[in-house]
Design a protein around this motif. Sequence first.
Motif, short mmCIF file in Angstrom:
data_model
loop_
_atom_site.label_atom_id
_atom_site.label_comp_id
_atom_site.label_asym_id
_atom_site.label_seq_id
_atom_site.Cartn_x
_atom_site.Cartn_y
_atom_site.Cartn_z
N GLU A 44 0.86 -1.19 0.00
CA GLU A 44 0.00 0.00 0.00
C GLU A 44 0.89 1.23 0.00
N GLU A 45 0.62 2.17 -0.90
CA GLU A 45 1.40 3.40 -0.90
C GLU A 45 0.54 4.60 -1.30
N THR A 46 0.98 5.77 -0.87
CA THR A 46 0.29 7.01 -1.23
C THR A 46 1.05 7.66 -2.36
N ARG A 47 0.32 8.02 -3.42
CA ARG A 47 0.98 8.63 -4.58
C ARG A 47 0.45 10.04 -4.81
N GLY A 48 1.26 10.87 -5.46
CA GLY A 48 0.83 12.23 -5.80
C GLY A 48 1.41 13.26 -4.86
N VAL A 49 0.96 14.51 -5.04
CA VAL A 49 1.44 15.63 -4.23
C VAL A 49 0.21 16.30 -3.62
N TRP A 50 0.32 16.63 -2.33
CA TRP A 50 -0.79 17.26 -1.62
C TRP A 50 -1.29 18.50 -2.37
N PRO A 51 -2.60 18.72 -2.59
CA PRO A 51 -3.71 17.94 -2.02
C PRO A 51 -4.20 16.82 -2.96
N LYS A 52 -3.48 16.61 -4.05
CA LYS A 52 -3.93 15.56 -4.97
C LYS A 52 -3.20 14.25 -4.66
N LEU A 53 -3.73 13.57 -3.68
CA LEU A 53 -3.12 12.31 -3.25
C LEU A 53 -4.05 11.15 -3.57
#
Length: 183
Positions: free
Chosen positions: A44-53
Amino acid sequence: MAARPKRYAMVVDSKKCINCKACVVACRAENSVPLAYSRPWMNEETRGVWPKLMAAFAPEQCHQCDHPACVRVCPTGASHHRPDGIVVVNEAECVGCRYCMIACPYDARFFREDKGVVEKCDFCVHRLERGQLPACVETCPSKVRVFGDLNDPKSKLAELLSDRQYRVKKPEAGTGPQIYYLI
Ligand code: SF4
Ligand code: SF4
């Protein structure tokens, strides 16, 4: 004419995964794996840059390598590579030294304290012998995994791989993994 030997592999389309873990539960039930252990697991991982995660999930298991490091280091031959491409552990010959766990670049093996042996995914070979699919493949509600024979040009697996939109993980490890991830 002799039948062509099978060469089993799997394609995984992680984008379809909803992280329900039905595959993990089905595998445990099918292979009598206690709750403390797991043959398949979820990355499981979080991708993107805040706020588009966005959260991304990728099912993992043994990659049934063509040149398996685990087999190379096994001192007893308990870990072996079948002609159909599946890497299996013969529990009767496993002495629990865990060299294979250290050698595997995918961390796909675990030690069963209760049995004193190392265990991992074997594509549910007992089910394949009955003409059934691996339990994780059959159970997944999103059809994330496609299992098949690379030597069968008519298989869904061969059709997907001919698109070339896939990658194997850690190819630099040189073990020839046979789990292909759709890009
Ligand atoms: Fe993902 Fe399918 Fe496993 Fe559910 S069963 S976690 S959708 S791979
Ligand atoms: Fe062996 Fe690890 Fe490859 Fe599975 S992923 S065949 S345990 S080296």
